[in-house]
Design an enzyme around this catalytic site. Structure first.
Site, PDB file in Angstrom:
ATOM      1  N   ASP A 188      -4.853  -0.065   4.891  1.00  0.00           N
ATOM      2  CA  ASP A 188      -3.638  -0.850   4.689  1.00  0.00           C
ATOM      3  C   ASP A 188      -3.678  -2.017   5.679  1.00  0.00           C
ATOM      4  OD1 ASP A 188      -0.319   0.261   3.692  1.00  0.00           O
ATOM      5  OD2 ASP A 188      -1.168  -1.746   3.851  1.00  0.00           O
TER       6      ASP A 188
HETATM    7  C1  GLC Z   1       1.350  -3.641   2.815  1.00  0.00           C
HETATM    8  C2  GLC Z   1       1.662  -2.317   2.134  1.00  0.00           C
HETATM    9  C3  GLC Z   1       0.714  -1.949   1.033  1.00  0.00           C
HETATM   10  C4  GLC Z   1       0.212  -3.205   0.359  1.00  0.00           C
HETATM   11  C5  GLC Z   1      -0.626  -3.956   1.371  1.00  0.00           C
HETATM   12  C6  GLC Z   1      -1.167  -5.265   0.794  1.00  0.00           C
HETATM   13  O1  GLC Z   1       1.514  -3.495   4.188  1.00  0.00           O
HETATM   14  O2  GLC Z   1       1.793  -1.185   2.976  1.00  0.00           O
HETATM   15  O3  GLC Z   1       1.415  -1.086   0.142  1.00  0.00           O
HETATM   16  O4  GLC Z   1      -0.577  -2.873  -0.776  1.00  0.00           O
HETATM   17  O5  GLC Z   1       0.091  -4.221   2.575  1.00  0.00           O
HETATM   18  O6  GLC Z   1      -0.117  -6.130   0.515  1.00  0.00           O
END
Ligand code: GLC
Length: 721
Positions: free
Chosen positions: A264
């Site tokens: 993440d």
């Molecule tokens: C964010 C979220 C995740 C998302 C990622 C990319 O922090 O936790 O769900 O897909 O970043 O945007």
């Protein structure tokens, strides 16, 4: 390319080029990007330098940008390895569908898949190769703002809907430019943070994890999801992205997942903040050892991985394995032959907000709304002369919810637009009455709203929670209506009893007082682009509400966590809820049960459950129990009903839920029509994780019931031999 050609490509890459394949940047580093960012911003990355070896980018705006990004990269990359273009397409791209929690209330896997299919068409035209969807975290605490992003508190629903989304989004062949790869998330148990506060630690037994949190991710892996995203949270002390048990033992060894693991947003770098990595280089080591292939959006791998390999701390073999997984994904997507995949300005024009997508969005908004209460007010009469539309959402376009794409609100059909589309002759008066923001105590608009209510034939009160008060990083310690909306509701309802309340919210709200005084109460969640049309059709009966709660609504935040599939305890509170009973499991100051239970939802018609039958009294491990439920539409209107099947294991080696949803089917019945819905129950559905963390079923007596949680209507017993 063949796998052999991929291996030759890998052999010809330098160490730096290999590392680059595991690096992801925000597209905003290369292009002016109104799509914003989805995490904490950081120092600008050396974009031009990184571009030579970069593996993927995140979040861009359209096909034109997608092509430009790819062209710019291919021109700089010696190996001409195409970028992966990734985006959060969670509930639509240009056409916004209801939030996932609303879709869960539809109890209709096919409808959820239909919305995902249309989102896929728009996303592939935009140039997306990978969507960070579905999110299937089990969530049982409304303080956690991302509860809006999952489908239910029940992992079986999350698994069924998540798997349906994966299958229809990826299709049969990822090289088909209209198909895109799915990244299931957030692995694991991100929805159970301490205190309901986003990103917080998660502590739970392996048994609980396997019973209630892992199944939905596994269902998506089994459905073929090509990527998975470890969650931000520490799980039993180790952040998921560095959790070797979770990633190597469970995901790779037990589940056989052979796809790509992507962190993440800066979760690798955050291992330092979490206190498990001494520095960024240590963080890179930990993430690689746990099998995290791509470092999202920060340059931890970019700056430290090559050095770790040179020092022999990370083996070249481990690096090559991670790079091969990324190259294979690009190859499955056909990017070596067609680096632009589905990006097409012409297709964008053809599919964005097209009539078919709007129709599905409207139908989904109608079928996921949950009628909580109706004392003869709804549906309103069509010959109404003067309508008062009151509340902070009365004229709002902010009806899409978190994770709708930036700018989605400009396309929202507002409530006035929807009402005028349906009843062009009626007079419509709108009054905001008050705001919906936390802490907005301005009462200045209430008197005008009360006057409008008094003078109207029908009143619609549109209240709730601002769409960006749920979603990522949007936790609340209280889940009541913000501001002075309750005061507005009390005054408006007192002024005109012919009032229907529409609730717009992403998390379940605790609204016991509103529920008491509202003559009619319709949970709309955030219905998306077609909000106004769907609300109007529901209010005037062109659509008959058929949603059922996929998560209970609380009396108070103090009840959390409040899973519907609770165990009995040794001292269950007897009798009607509400009054404390000494020496039983209860509260002195409130009920145990939710305000509205999981599986509950009314209709403008009435369904009578007449029979629940089984074809035998016992089954062996190889048998299946045929269950039939006969119900009738006893009302005056055609309607849909979700027939829910609950199980209870009367005696087991661990305590078992008093009610566990094991299947559901949605049927449509004309007035007076009767039908029999059939279910097959097998030994597999009787299994649970025992104290030794083995998935088992145990012989003994079981009960099968229909109805909804806390309100089981018909029950039959059977035995597993
Ligand atoms: C964010 C979220 C995740 C998302 C990622 C990319 O922090 O936790 O769900 O897909 O970043 O945007």
């Amino acid at each position: 390319m063949t796998d052999h050609e991929l291996k030759s490509l890998l052999e010809g890459m330098t160490l730096e080029e290999k590392v680059g394949q595991l690096v992801q940047c925000n597209a905003g580093n290369f292009i002016s990007n109104s799509m914003g960012i989805t995490g904490p911003d950081g120092e600008a990355l050396p974009a031009e330098e990184m571009n030579r070896v970069l593996g993927s980018v995140l979040t861009f705006e359209n096909a034109e940008q997608a092509k430009a990004l790819q062209e710019k990269h291919l021109a700089a990359d010696r190996n001409r390895i195409p970028l992966l273009l990734m985006m959060d397409v969670i509930h639509g791209l240009r056409t916004t569908y209801p939030i996932p929690l609303a879709m869960g209330c539809g109890f209709d896997d096919a409808l959820t898949a239909e919305c995902a299919d249309m989102a896929r068409r728009e996303a592939s035209a935009c140039g997306v190769h990978v969507t960070f969807n579905p999110m299937v975290d089990t969530a049982r605490d409304a303080r956690w703002g991302r509860i809006m992003e999952t489908y239910s508190e029940e992992p079986m629903i999350n698994g069924r809907m998540g798997a349906a989304i994966v299958k229809i989004t990826q299709g049969k062949n990822l090289a088909d430019p209209e198909n895109i790869a799915c990244c299931v998330k957030h692995y694991a148990a991100y929805g159970a943070p301490e205190a309901g506060r986003d990103y917080n630690a998660v502590e739970m037994s392996e048994r609980q994890l396997r019973e209630s949190y892992l199944p939905a991710y596994k269902a998506c892996v089994d459905a073929g999801a090509r990527l998975i995203m470890p969650s931000f949270n520490a799980l039993n002390g180790i952040p998921s992205v560095a959790n070797q048990w979770l990633m190597n033992q469970v995901l790779r060894k037990e589940w056989g997942f052979d796809g790509v693991v992507i962190s993440d947003y800066d979760a690798v770098g955050e291992l330092v903040t979490q206190g498990v990595a001494a520095d960024a280089k240590d963080a890179a080591r930990l993430a690689m050892e746990a099998g995290c292939d791509i470092d999202m959006v920060k340059n931890i791998y970019y700056e430290h991985l090559a050095e770790l390999v040179r020092e022999g701390i990370v083996t070249e073999e481990a690096l090559n394995a991670a790079v091969m997984r990324v190259l294979r994904l690009k190859n499955e997507l056909g990017l070596f032959e067609n680096p632009y995949h589905g990006a097409s300005e012409e297709k964008e024009k053809a599919v964005y907000l097209c009539p078919a997508h709007r129709e599905t969005a409207r139908r989904a908004a109608e079928e996921t709304a949950v009628l909580l209460k109706n004392e003869g007010v709804l549906p309103f009469r069509k010959d109404v002369k003067r309508i008062a539309l009151i509340g902070p959402f009365a004229e709002s376009r902010q009806l899409n919810g978190f994770w709708s794409r930036p700018g989605a609100e400009q396309y929202t059909v507002t409530l006035p637009e929807g009402i005028r589309n349906l009843l062009p002759e009626a007079e419509l008066v709108t009054e905001k009455g008050c705001g919906a923001d936390l802490g907005d105590m301005d009462r200045g608009g209430i008197e005008a709203a009360v006057r409008a209510a008094k003078e109207a034939d029908a009143v619609i009160l549109a209240i709730g929670e601002p769409e960006y008060d749920s979603g990522e990083g949007r936790s609340r310690s209280d889940v009541t209506l913000p501001g002075v909306q309750m005061e507005l509701a009390e005054r408006v309802i007192a002024a005109n009893p012919n009032t229907a309340v529409l609730l717009f919210n992403g998390r379940p709200l605790a609204v016991p007082e509103l529920s008491r005084i509202a003559p009619a109460l319709l949970e709309m969640w955030y219905p998306g682009t077609e909000a106004g049309n769907a609300c109007a059709r529901l209010l005037w009966g062109d659509a008959n509400p058929c949603g059922k709660l996929s998560v209970g609504l609380p009396y108070s935040v103090g009840q959390y966590p409040m899973p519907y599939n609770r165990t009995n305890t040794g001292r269950p509170k007897p009798g009607p809820d509400g009054q404390p009973v000494p020496f039983t499991s209860c509260y002195l100051d409130g009920p145990n049960l939710p305000l509205y239970s999981f599986g509950y939802g009314l209709s403008y018609t009435r369904f009578e459950y007449e029979k629940l039958e089984t074809d035998r009294d016992s089954i062996g491990r190889e048998d299946c129990l045929q269950v039939s439920v006969t119900l009738r539409n006893a009302g005056e209107r055609r309607g849909k009903e979700t027939v829910q099947l609950y199980l209870r294991d009367r005696v087991a080696s661990v305590v078992r839920p008093i009610q566990q949803l094991i299947d559901y089917q949605k049927v449509e019945l004309a007035p007076g029509e009767r039908t029999t819905v059939r279910f097959r129950v097998t030994e597999k559905q009787l299994r649970f994780w025992n104290f030794a963390c083995r998935e088992v079923s145990e012989p003994g007596e079981f009960e099968i019931s229909c109805g909804w949680a806390d309100h089981l209507l018909l029950t039959r017993r059977f035995e597993l031999k």
